[in-house]
Design a protein around this motif. Structure first.
Motif, PDB file in Angstrom:
ATOM      1  N   ALA A  38     -28.967  38.305 -29.107  1.00 25.26           N
ATOM      2  CA  ALA A  38     -28.331  37.361 -28.186  1.00 25.26           C
ATOM      3  C   ALA A  38     -28.317  35.961 -28.780  1.00 25.26           C
ATOM      4  O   ALA A  38     -27.301  35.248 -28.711  1.00 25.26           O
ATOM      5  CB  ALA A  38     -29.054  37.367 -26.843  1.00 25.26           C
ATOM      6  N   TRP A  39     -29.427  35.565 -29.383  1.00 23.22           N
ATOM      7  CA  TRP A  39     -29.485  34.235 -29.988  1.00 23.22           C
ATOM      8  C   TRP A  39     -28.542  34.125 -31.190  1.00 23.22           C
ATOM      9  O   TRP A  39     -27.943  33.068 -31.439  1.00 23.22           O
ATOM     10  CB  TRP A  39     -30.913  33.897 -30.396  1.00 23.22           C
ATOM     11  N   ALA A  40     -28.387  35.218 -31.938  1.00 18.17           N
ATOM     12  CA  ALA A  40     -27.458  35.199 -33.066  1.00 18.17           C
ATOM     13  C   ALA A  40     -26.025  34.968 -32.580  1.00 18.17           C
ATOM     14  O   ALA A  40     -25.258  34.204 -33.194  1.00 18.17           O
ATOM     15  CB  ALA A  40     -27.547  36.519 -33.839  1.00 18.17           C
ATOM     16  N   GLN A  41     -25.671  35.600 -31.457  1.00 16.35           N
ATOM     17  CA  GLN A  41     -24.346  35.384 -30.886  1.00 16.35           C
ATOM     18  C   GLN A  41     -24.176  33.944 -30.410  1.00 16.35           C
ATOM     19  O   GLN A  41     -23.126  33.320 -30.628  1.00 16.35           O
ATOM     20  CB  GLN A  41     -24.125  36.356 -29.727  1.00 16.35           C
ATOM     21  N   LEU A  42     -25.209  33.420 -29.773  1.00 17.36           N
ATOM     22  CA  LEU A  42     -25.152  32.033 -29.310  1.00 17.36           C
ATOM     23  C   LEU A  42     -25.037  31.057 -30.480  1.00 17.36           C
ATOM     24  O   LEU A  42     -24.284  30.072 -30.404  1.00 17.36           O
ATOM     25  CB  LEU A  42     -26.396  31.706 -28.481  1.00 17.36           C
ATOM     26  N   LYS A  43     -25.780  31.311 -31.542  1.00 13.29           N
ATOM     27  CA  LYS A  43     -25.731  30.420 -32.701  1.00 13.29           C
ATOM     28  C   LYS A  43     -24.350  30.434 -33.347  1.00 13.29           C
ATOM     29  O   LYS A  43     -23.872  29.396 -33.849  1.00 13.29           O
ATOM     30  CB  LYS A  43     -26.802  30.831 -33.724  1.00 13.29           C
TER      31      LYS A  43
END
Length: 283
Positions: free
Chosen positions: A206-211
């Protein structure tokens, strides 16, 4: 897609619709078109009253009723014309040069579908003039418009407030990433800080998508804040929005997550009903 188009009627939302449309027109440097659609169900162009008059009734009764319907339709058209003129004057006071005025007779969603090629952004009120007046309800025509139109739709509240910050409800879908591209590149959002919020599990993926979304927005010159929150979509989004005093919520109409399930069908009304700020729906 050449115009910002605003749906003008006699509702309490009309002034704010005009103001949001003028704001968008100026930021996008796009022409403004003010549209009034006369509902063909309430004001038919031609009434067939033969089935409503019993046998033996005089022919002149049909003629009188038809004349009354024609007069009602003419009065409604004139009322719409006056509403458009008032909206034009308001938009000009807001700084828009020469708004175009259009009137049509028919179904609102169908009319907008016919005009879709001319629309860059549609601005419409949460309720129309035929709504019950209950601010917790969403106009049925609005839901039809959202399902029909494949253009960004800005749903206004009753009071205009020029957006100073934006929140994107993000789920990593193709539609959400198109929303990121729109926010990054559109002059509508230039200079506005953007919050990108996911509802779900706090995971590395999820954080990779947000980044990835953050990088695209930073390239567009935006100040960006990321967040992942657990909980039900609608109350969690609105709690975050209230916590950070965000003026405008942006959301895709279709995705591949709980946000999709939340927004499609009757749940569209839940999001719109609970919102105290304008909502930009992306298609």
């Amino acid at each position: 897609m050449t115009q910002v188009m605003a749906c003008i009627d006699g509702s309490l939302n009309a002034a704010a619709v005009c103001d949001y449309a003028a704001w968008a027109s100026l930021r996008l440097e796009a022409p403004l078109c003010l549209l009034h659609v006369l509902d063909h169900q309430q004001y038919p162009q031609h009434s067939d009253l033969t089935g409503t008059i019993g046998l033996g009734s005089r022919e002149h009764l049909l003629e009188e009723l038809a004349a009354l319907d024609e007069q009602r339709s003419k009065l409604a058209l004139e009322q719409g014309r006056l509403a458009l003129e008032a909206a034009k004057q308001r938009a000009q006071r807001d700084g828009v040069g020469d708004p175009q005025l259009r009137q049509r007779h028919g179904d609102l969603a169908a009319s907008l579908g016919e005009l879709e090629a001319d629309i860059r952004l549609l601005v419409i009120g949460r309720q129309g003039e035929d709504s019950s007046g209950d601010r917790q309800l969403v106009g049925s025509q609005l839901e039809s418009v959202i399902r029909t139109l494949h253009r960004p739709i800005l749903v206004s509240t009753e009071q205009f407030r020029a957006p100073q910050s934006v929140m994107l409800a993000y789920d990593g879908s193709a539609t959400a990433n198109k929303g990121v591209d729109l926010l990054a590149s559109s002059p509508l959002f230039k200079g506005l800080p953007i919050h990108v919020v996911m509802i779900g599990a706090d995971t590395a993926d999820a954080w990779a998508q947000l980044k990835h979304a953050e990088q695209r927005l930073l390239e567009g010159g935006h100040q960006v804040q990321l967040a992942i929150r657990a909980g039900e979509v609608e109350p969690t989004l609105h709690a975050y929005q209230a916590e950070h005093a965000i003026d405008l919520l942006v959301m895709g109409a279709y995705g591949h997550s709980r946000i999709r399930q939340f927004l499609i069908g009757s749940t569209t009304s839940q999001l719109l009903r609970a919102s105290n700020s304008p909502l930009l729906i992306l298609r």
